[in-house]
Design a protein around this motif. Structure first.
Motif, short mmCIF file in Angstrom:
data_model
loop_
_atom_site.label_atom_id
_atom_site.label_comp_id
_atom_site.label_asym_id
_atom_site.label_seq_id
_atom_site.Cartn_x
_atom_site.Cartn_y
_atom_site.Cartn_z
N SER A 2 0.82 -1.20 0.00
CA SER A 2 0.00 0.00 0.00
C SER A 2 0.85 1.24 0.00
N PHE A 4 3.79 1.53 -1.44
CA PHE A 4 4.30 1.70 -2.81
C PHE A 4 3.26 2.33 -3.72
N MET A 5 2.04 1.93 -3.56
CA MET A 5 0.96 2.48 -4.39
C MET A 5 0.74 3.96 -4.07
N THR A 6 0.88 4.26 -2.79
CA THR A 6 0.72 5.67 -2.41
C THR A 6 1.83 6.51 -3.02
N PHE A 7 3.04 5.96 -2.95
CA PHE A 7 4.18 6.70 -3.53
C PHE A 7 3.99 6.89 -5.04
N THR A 8 3.52 5.82 -5.68
CA THR A 8 3.27 5.91 -7.13
C THR A 8 2.21 6.93 -7.46
N LEU A 9 1.18 6.95 -6.63
CA LEU A 9 0.11 7.93 -6.85
C LEU A 9 0.62 9.36 -6.68
N LEU A 11 3.70 10.34 -7.11
CA LEU A 11 4.53 10.65 -8.28
C LEU A 11 3.69 11.01 -9.49
N ALA A 12 2.61 10.29 -9.68
CA ALA A 12 1.72 10.58 -10.81
C ALA A 12 1.12 11.97 -10.69
#
Length: 328
Positions: A2, A4-9, A11-12
């Motif tokens: 979770s 990692f997904m937050t970090f990706t979000l 970054l997006a």
């Protein structure tokens, strides 16, 4: 996972924000001023442009179209100390976006104030009547004065148009009275000129009519004289021809007898005419003298040139007979 997904979000989102800040689309007939770290960097032209987010920023946006600007109404004093309320419209265009951004804090206020001061100066050099007649000169003067100063502001003044020139009500009333008096004067002058021209036309017409009438009388007299002359000439020619024929006829056999008969007829006709003219008829004392008178007439004819015998009969013989009749 979770995290990692937050970090990706995140970054997006940052990528979207970065792209939004980096890409600038400038409309047509527009120019944007970009500052990098608070200093002028570039002028963005119409279309797609890329800047560095959080380093470059769009500081000013200018329209390159022609812009109309109303100048507030103001009271100007003319050369003859008359108050005049004047307002107009100014047309300008941004030609240098950099100077328009840094040459003045507000170029619109600058050119508006300069237009007003220039207008007061120009009108102050004119009399009231000239301000209404010289609108084009006023407009040109304002444009040239503003355009010279506006070069440092990156603005080009295209033209200036006066909308209203309003003098005080008292001046308007006086002007109206002056216009009315001038129109009445023109009407009186026009009427007098019309009467003058009418009299000239009448006199000219009478003169031409008199000349035409005299020419007609002259031509009529000439024609009458020529006709009388032609008639007299024709009678003379006919008489001459008759006399010639009588003279020739008297030379033929029996011609003298015819002449004797003609003389006798004329003698009798003479008595008839006397009877018609008066109620009293006078007869010769001796009616037998008629033959002797005819014989005397024939003697005159024999002594006369044959060519003149007919003329002698017409003039001498008949005259003698008529005198004898009246004498009797």
């Amino acid at each position: 996972m979770s995290g990692f997904m937050t970090f990706t979000l995140v970054l997006a989102v940052l990528a979207i924000v970065f792209a939004f800040q980096a890409i600038k689309v400038v409309p047509q007939q527009s120019a944007w001023i970009v500052e990098r770290l608070g200093k002028f960097h570039a002028v963005l032209s119409p279309g797609l442009n890329v800047v560095i987010p959080f380093v470059d920023r769009v500081a000013y946006k200018h329209s390159l179209k022609e812009i109309p600007l109303d100048t507030p109404s103001q009271v100007c004093i003319t050369k003859d100390n008359t108050q005049l309320s004047v307002d107009g419209v100014l047309f300008f265009q941004v030609t240098d976006p950099k100077r328009a951004s840094y040459g003045t804090s507000n170029y619109i206020i600058a050119i508006t104030q300069l237009a007003q001061t220039t207008l007061r100066s120009v009108i102050g050099k004119m009399e009231l009547d000239k301000t209404f007649e010289e609108r084009d000169l006023i407009n040109q003067s304002v444009v040239s004065a503003i355009d010279e100063a506006a070069l440092n502001w990156g603005v080009k003044v295209l033209r200036y148009e006066i909308k209203d020139l309003t003098p005080p009500a008292v001046i308007l009333q006086a002007m109206q009275q002056q216009i009315t008096a001038e129109r009445e004067k023109r009407a009186v002058v026009a009427a007098s000129e019309g009467r003058k021209q009418e009299q000239i036309n009448l006199a000219t017409g009478a003169k031409e009519a008199a000349i035409a009438e005299s020419e007609g009388e002259k031509q009529a007299a000439i024609n009458k004289a020529e006709g009388e002359a032609a008639a007299t000439l024709a009678i003379a020619r006919a008489t001459a021809e008759a006399i010639r024929q009588i003279a020739e006829a008297s030379q033929t056999p029996g011609g003298m007898d015819a002449v004797n008969l003609k003389v006798a007829e004329r003698y009798v006709d003479a008595f008839s005419n006397v009877a018609k003219e008066t109620n009293t008829v006078l007869l010769p004392a001796n009616m037998g003298d008629m033959g002797s008178m005819i014989a005397s007439a024939m003697t005159i004819m024999r002594k006369t040139d044959p060519k003149m015998q007919a003329q002698a009969i017409a003039k001498k013989t008949v005259k003698a007979i008529e005198e004898q009749v009246r004498g009797s």
